[in-house]
Design an enzyme around this catalytic site. Structure first.
Site, PDB file in Angstrom:
ATOM      1  N   GLY A 216       0.803  -1.213   0.000  1.00 38.98           N
ATOM      2  CA  GLY A 216       0.000   0.000   0.000  1.00 38.98           C
ATOM      3  C   GLY A 216       0.839   1.268   0.000  1.00 38.98           C
ATOM      4  O   GLY A 216       1.979   1.282  -0.438  1.00 38.98           O
ATOM      5  N   LEU A 242      -3.930  -5.866  -4.488  1.00 41.66           N
ATOM      6  CA  LEU A 242      -2.945  -4.792  -4.420  1.00 41.66           C
ATOM      7  C   LEU A 242      -1.587  -5.296  -3.946  1.00 41.66           C
ATOM      8  O   LEU A 242      -1.476  -5.904  -2.883  1.00 41.66           O
ATOM      9  CB  LEU A 242      -3.440  -3.687  -3.478  1.00 41.66           C
ATOM     10  CG  LEU A 242      -2.522  -2.478  -3.296  1.00 41.66           C
ATOM     11  CD1 LEU A 242      -2.363  -1.717  -4.613  1.00 41.66           C
ATOM     12  CD2 LEU A 242      -3.049  -1.561  -2.201  1.00 41.66           C
ATOM     13  N   ASP A 243      -0.546  -5.033  -4.755  1.00 44.92           N
ATOM     14  CA  ASP A 243       0.853  -5.341  -4.414  1.00 44.92           C
ATOM     15  C   ASP A 243       1.065  -6.813  -4.064  1.00 44.92           C
ATOM     16  O   ASP A 243       1.932  -7.151  -3.253  1.00 44.92           O
ATOM     17  CB  ASP A 243       1.328  -4.465  -3.243  1.00 44.92           C
ATOM     18  CG  ASP A 243       1.322  -2.992  -3.582  1.00 44.92           C
ATOM     19  OD1 ASP A 243       1.526  -2.661  -4.772  1.00 44.92           O
ATOM     20  OD2 ASP A 243       1.112  -2.159  -2.678  1.00 44.92           O
ATOM     21  N   ALA A 244       0.290  -7.696  -4.673  1.00 47.59           N
ATOM     22  CA  ALA A 244       0.385  -9.122  -4.339  1.00 47.59           C
ATOM     23  C   ALA A 244       0.590 -10.003  -5.559  1.00 47.59           C
ATOM     24  O   ALA A 244       0.471 -11.226  -5.469  1.00 47.59           O
ATOM     25  CB  ALA A 244      -0.873  -9.569  -3.584  1.00 47.59           C
TER      26      ALA A 244
END
Length: 299
Positions: A216, A242-244
């Protein structure tokens, strides 16, 4: 210096004119390498590089990247694909075949920070990034004066919470069918699932932390508050979470209690530039196989 770069580029393109790259993943079993090698031998191809990896040798997955030269490749590639499909079906392969001479066309998305963008532009101008940068798209106009001297089209498409859907539709219209890969070079907007589905495993993001830590926003502030002794950056494919997405490359550098948030940002910018440039280079050279939420990178 410019003449030397042009000569190097022409020589490289000539060397790659008859070169193809094959990426294969399939359930592991005996005979895969032999079957692929025999197929290419019978076609008259010469294998110039081969890398392989087995994930869990007992009942796991097999991955291989092969580069080969084949005379008059451009005129034979479609027949080669059709014939290899028979081999692929026998081994339940997920596979792709690409021409090394056909450079991937890249669109770079950026906001207000220039370090990741400039690193890619410098690599591209030096001939070290084997891709065509088709355009730069930004939600701000700040980077125009940096980009246009490179001869690359710059598109300013503002984004607000109220206009996000319309802005993404405009981005897709600008990109059209003219782009293979999208690079988020510190593009400070969350990309919607609708946009992502158009470019599955073809959107590369640089996140300014060593994922999965500090996902995040404001990861350097998170890292400082936690008192970490190592900070890093992560290049990954973008997914709905998100960001994964699947991680392509990471790097780190030691820090100490003396470093404030601004120090961490300064140190981190250097890491981000290097990590993103590596990831994009490996992607455009067909060195990455995505499997589930992981990558196999033949670098």
């Amino acid at each position: 210096m410019e003449a030397a770069n042009v000569n190097h580029s022409v020589r490289r393109e000539s060397e790659l004119s008859n070169r193809a790259r094959m990426l294969i993943s399939c359930p592991d079993q005996p005979g895969i390498v032999a079957a692929v090698s025999q197929f290419l031998f019978e076609y008259g191809a010469n294998i110039v590089q081969s890398d392989q990896y087995t994930m869990d040798p007992e009942g796991g997955m097999f991955f291989i990247r092969i580069e080969f030269d084949l005379a008059e490749l451009a005129g034979r590639v479609e027949t080669l694909r059709a014939d290899f499909a028979v081999v692929a079906e026998k081994f339940t392969m997920d596979w792709s075949l690409s021409l090394a001479s056909k450079k991937k066309r890249v669109a770079i998305f950026v906001s207000k920070e220039d370090h990741a963008l400039l690193e890619l532009l410098w690599h591209w101008r030096a001939g070290d990034l084997n891709a065509d940068i088709a355009m730069v798209i930004s939600n701000h106009d700040d980077m125009r004066s940096l980009v246009e001297p490179f001869g690359i089209p710059y598109h300013h498409i503002p984004v607000t919470a109220a206009t996000k859907a319309e802005a993404e539709q405009r981005q897709l219209e600008v990109i059209g069918d003219n782009v293979d890969t999208i690079v988020l070079a510190r593009y400070m907007q969350i990309v919607s699932p609708t946009f992502i589905k158009h470019y599955a495993n073809r959107i590369i993001n640089i996140h300014h932390s060593f994922l999965p830590a500090f996902v995040g926003g404001k990861p350097y502030a998170q890292a400082h508050n936690r008192g970490v002794k190592i900070i890093g950056a992560t290049a990954h494919y973008v997914t709905d979470e998100l960001d994964a997405g699947p991680i392509i490359e990471q790097d780190v550098q030691r820090v100490s209690h003396r470093d404030n948030v601004e120090d961490l940002k300064r140190i981190g910018r250097h890491i981000e530039r290097i990590v993103l440039a590596r990831a994009v280079s490996w992607h455009v050279e067909d060195r990455i196989i995505v499997y589930n939420n992981k990558t196999v990178v033949f670098n």
